[in-house]
Write a protein that holds these residues in place. Structure first.
Motif, PDB file in Angstrom:
ATOM      1  N   MET A  11       0.850  -1.185   0.000  1.00 57.75           N
ATOM      2  CA  MET A  11       0.000   0.000   0.000  1.00 57.75           C
ATOM      3  C   MET A  11       0.888   1.238   0.000  1.00 57.75           C
ATOM      4  O   MET A  11       1.887   1.294   0.722  1.00 57.75           O
ATOM      5  N   HIS A  67      -7.484  -5.175   3.921  1.00 55.35           N
ATOM      6  CA  HIS A  67      -6.704  -4.197   3.161  1.00 55.35           C
ATOM      7  C   HIS A  67      -7.614  -3.112   2.597  1.00 55.35           C
ATOM      8  O   HIS A  67      -7.303  -1.926   2.655  1.00 55.35           O
ATOM      9  N   CYS A  71      -7.573   0.898   3.593  1.00 57.85           N
ATOM     10  CA  CYS A  71      -7.438   1.876   2.513  1.00 57.85           C
ATOM     11  C   CYS A  71      -8.610   2.864   2.527  1.00 57.85           C
ATOM     12  O   CYS A  71      -8.423   4.076   2.404  1.00 57.85           O
ATOM     13  N   TYR A  84      -3.668   0.396  -2.880  1.00 59.90           N
ATOM     14  CA  TYR A  84      -2.889  -0.818  -2.648  1.00 59.90           C
ATOM     15  C   TYR A  84      -2.966  -1.724  -3.866  1.00 59.90           C
ATOM     16  O   TYR A  84      -3.840  -1.573  -4.719  1.00 59.90           O
TER      17      TYR A  84
END
Length: 93
Positions: A11, A67, A71, A84
Motif C-alpha cells: 500500500m 486491506h 485503505c 494498494y
C-alpha cells in the motif's frame, strides 16, 4: 514448470499537509498495526526545511477485505490518498 510464489500486498499512502494530519494517520495505522509487516516513511527535507508532503509504503498481511477497509479509512482523512496492489510472480525452478 513454474512454482507460484505467495502474493504480496503493498500500500502506498500520500500524506499532504503532514503537520496537520500525521497524528490522525499514525493513530489509524497503529490501530491496524497487526496487518502491517513493513512500514517505510519518506519525505523531503531536514530540520527547518521539512516537506509538508510525505509518502508511506506498507507491506501488508491479512486478507483483502482488511486491506480494502484500511485503505477506505485512510482515504476518508483530508489530505490523504491511499492505494494498494497485490503482487505475485512465478519463478521457474
Amino acid at each position: 514448470m513454474g512454482e507460484k510464489l505467495p502474493i504480496k500486498t503493498v500500500m502506498a499512502i500520500i500524506v499532504d499537509n503532514r503537520k496537520n494530519v500525521a497524528e490522525k494517520v499514525q493513530k489509524l495505522l497503529t490501530g491496524w498495526g497487526c496487518l502491517i509487516k513493513t512500514r517505510l516513511g519518506l519525505h523531503d527535507g531536514v530540520l527547518d526545511n521539512c516537506s509538508d508532503v510525505g509518502l508511506i509504503i506498507l507491506e501488508l498481511v491479512g486478507n483483502s477485505e482488511q486491506h480494502e477497509e484500511l485503505c477506505r479509512k485512510l482515504n476518508l482523512l483530508d489530505g490523504v490518498s491511499a492505494k494498494y496492489m497485490d503482487l505475485s510472480f512465478e519463478e521457474n525452478r
